[in-house]
Enzyme design. Structure first.
Site, PDB file in Angstrom:
ATOM      1  N   ASP A  70       0.866  -1.177   0.000  1.00 54.47           N
ATOM      2  CA  ASP A  70       0.000   0.000   0.000  1.00 54.47           C
ATOM      3  C   ASP A  70       0.901   1.224   0.000  1.00 54.47           C
ATOM      4  O   ASP A  70       1.916   1.243   0.693  1.00 54.47           O
ATOM      5  CB  ASP A  70      -0.919   0.027   1.225  1.00 54.47           C
ATOM      6  CG  ASP A  70      -2.086   0.975   0.992  1.00 54.47           C
ATOM      7  OD1 ASP A  70      -2.912   0.697   0.103  1.00 54.47           O
ATOM      8  OD2 ASP A  70      -2.166   2.016   1.687  1.00 54.47           O
ATOM      9  N   SER A  71       0.533   2.199  -0.807  1.00 51.67           N
ATOM     10  CA  SER A  71       1.441   3.337  -0.958  1.00 51.67           C
ATOM     11  C   SER A  71       0.646   4.590  -1.246  1.00 51.67           C
ATOM     12  O   SER A  71      -0.563   4.538  -1.501  1.00 51.67           O
ATOM     13  CB  SER A  71       2.427   3.059  -2.097  1.00 51.67           C
ATOM     14  OG  SER A  71       1.761   2.560  -3.226  1.00 51.67           O
ATOM     15  N   TYR A 155       1.254   9.590  -9.780  1.00 51.98           N
ATOM     16  CA  TYR A 155       1.696  10.983  -9.692  1.00 51.98           C
ATOM     17  C   TYR A 155       3.112  11.195 -10.239  1.00 51.98           C
ATOM     18  O   TYR A 155       3.675  12.291 -10.074  1.00 51.98           O
ATOM     19  CB  TYR A 155       1.637  11.442  -8.221  1.00 51.98           C
ATOM     20  CG  TYR A 155       0.244  11.386  -7.629  1.00 51.98           C
ATOM     21  CD1 TYR A 155      -0.655  12.441  -7.795  1.00 51.98           C
ATOM     22  CD2 TYR A 155      -0.184  10.269  -6.916  1.00 51.98           C
ATOM     23  CE1 TYR A 155      -1.934  12.378  -7.258  1.00 51.98           C
ATOM     24  CE2 TYR A 155      -1.470  10.193  -6.375  1.00 51.98           C
ATOM     25  CZ  TYR A 155      -2.330  11.246  -6.555  1.00 51.98           C
ATOM     26  OH  TYR A 155      -3.600  11.188  -6.030  1.00 51.98           O
ATOM     27  N   LYS A 176      14.373   4.899 -11.078  1.00 51.67           N
ATOM     28  CA  LYS A 176      13.306   4.881 -10.064  1.00 51.67           C
ATOM     29  C   LYS A 176      13.502   3.689  -9.118  1.00 51.67           C
ATOM     30  O   LYS A 176      13.283   3.793  -7.907  1.00 51.67           O
ATOM     31  CB  LYS A 176      11.918   4.828 -10.732  1.00 51.67           C
ATOM     32  CG  LYS A 176      10.790   4.898  -9.715  1.00 51.67           C
ATOM     33  CD  LYS A 176       9.398   4.971 -10.301  1.00 51.67           C
ATOM     34  CE  LYS A 176       8.361   5.010  -9.185  1.00 51.67           C
ATOM     35  NZ  LYS A 176       6.983   4.846  -9.620  1.00 51.67           N
TER      36      LYS A 176
HETATM   37  P1  IMP Z   1      -3.024   1.908  -3.394  1.00 52.93           P
HETATM   38  O1  IMP Z   1      -1.743   1.533  -2.693  1.00 52.93           O
HETATM   39  O2  IMP Z   1      -3.510   0.841  -4.295  1.00 52.93           O
HETATM   40  O3  IMP Z   1      -4.034   2.445  -2.438  1.00 52.93           O
HETATM   41  O4  IMP Z   1      -2.690   3.088  -4.408  1.00 52.93           O
HETATM   42  C1  IMP Z   1      -1.606   3.917  -4.237  1.00 52.93           C
HETATM   43  C2  IMP Z   1      -1.766   5.166  -5.078  1.00 52.93           C
HETATM   44  O5  IMP Z   1      -0.697   6.053  -4.698  1.00 52.93           O
HETATM   45  C3  IMP Z   1      -1.562   4.912  -6.575  1.00 52.93           C
HETATM   46  O6  IMP Z   1      -2.775   4.714  -7.230  1.00 52.93           O
HETATM   47  C4  IMP Z   1      -0.889   6.198  -7.022  1.00 52.93           C
HETATM   48  O7  IMP Z   1      -1.854   7.184  -7.243  1.00 52.93           O
HETATM   49  C5  IMP Z   1      -0.062   6.598  -5.812  1.00 52.93           C
HETATM   50  N1  IMP Z   1       1.288   6.021  -5.894  1.00 52.93           N
HETATM   51  C6  IMP Z   1       1.845   5.077  -5.096  1.00 52.93           C
HETATM   52  N2  IMP Z   1       3.080   4.773  -5.494  1.00 52.93           N
HETATM   53  C7  IMP Z   1       3.310   5.522  -6.577  1.00 52.93           C
HETATM   54  C8  IMP Z   1       4.426   5.614  -7.455  1.00 52.93           C
HETATM   55  O8  IMP Z   1       5.455   4.931  -7.344  1.00 52.93           O
HETATM   56  N3  IMP Z   1       4.274   6.498  -8.454  1.00 52.93           N
HETATM   57  C9  IMP Z   1       3.166   7.267  -8.616  1.00 52.93           C
HETATM   58  N4  IMP Z   1       2.099   7.193  -7.859  1.00 52.93           N
HETATM   59  C10 IMP Z   1       2.180   6.327  -6.825  1.00 52.93           C
END
Ligand code: IMP
Length: 202
Positions: A70-71, A155, A176
């Site tokens: 999750d990020s 992003y 990256k």
């Molecule tokens: P989730 O972890 O599925 O809730 O989604 C994480 C969201 O954070 C992604 O849909 C992106 O919008 C953003 N995100 C997380 N990591 C990255 C990255 O490495 N690059 C760009 N956006 C990121």
């Protein structure tokens, strides 16, 4: 361990995590390979909790070792938003395009030195016995006023790395993968995995 399942449908994340796992003799699967994976409600208040939820739920469902990630993006001028809501920042059915448009708009008029931000990533590892552990990584950057480059996802076209004077949208994946929040969390995950393989003999 022959297989590792990544608990995500996000193609950008799958690409990066599968690339990081390339040196190892492990078959990498994701939710994109399952016919009808369960929906996981990401309602945790932290990246750690959401990552653990994904890993445990999918491991129970498949019986396989699972990596849940999750990020998100924390922007200082927005008090840490969008944070755990990064994927659905613009609206519940958000796209990367709309999320980026919203971020550009919310930061319009904010001075360069106040546009500081960081990506955060939590990686959870679970198997059929439950959660093994959660590790984290982060990456500092600055949010640009307009998109630059088309590499990466989310992003990335707005996430500027001062050291390279380029956004992740402009930098190649190889770079990256040395700098990112996900790569840092992944390096910690590898230590977990090593111990796991020794202890379980899998
Ligand atoms: P989730 O972890 O599925 O809730 O989604 C994480 C969201 O954070 C992604 O849909 C992106 O919008 C953003 N995100 C997380 N990591 C990255 C990255 O490495 N690059 C760009 N956006 C990121």
């Amino acid at each position: 361990m022959k297989e590792l399942l990544i608990a995500t449908k996000n193609k950008g994340k799958v690409r990066e995590l599968a690339d990081l796992l390339k040196p190892f003799d492990i078959k990498v699967l994701s939710l994109l390979d399952l016919s009808s994976p369960p929906d996981i409600v990401e309602d945790g208040e932290t990246f750690r909790v959401n990552a653990a939820k994904k890993a445990v739920a999918i491991s129970i469902y498949t019986g396989k070792p699972v990596l849940g990630e999750d990020s998100g993006l924390e922007v200082d001028a927005l008090g840490g938003k969008p944070g755990v809501y990064s994927a659905r920042y613009s609206d519940p059915g958000a796209t990367d395009e709309r999320n980026n448009d919203k971020l550009i708009q919310e930061l319009s008029g904010v001075a360069w030195e106040k546009r500081t931000a960081r990506y955060r990533s939590a990686i959870a590892f679970a198997d059929d016995d439950g959660l093994i552990d959660v590790v984290e990584g982060s990456c500092e950057g600055i949010i640009t006023a307009e998109r630059r480059g088309t590499n990466g996802f989310g992003y990335d076209p707005l996430f500027y790395i001062p050291q390279y004077q380029k956004t992740f949208g402009e930098l190649p994946l190889e770079i990256k993968q040395t700098l990112s929040h996900r790569a840092e969390a992944f390096r910690k995950f590898l230590k977990l995995l090593e111990k796991y393989l020794v202890v379980t003999g899998r």
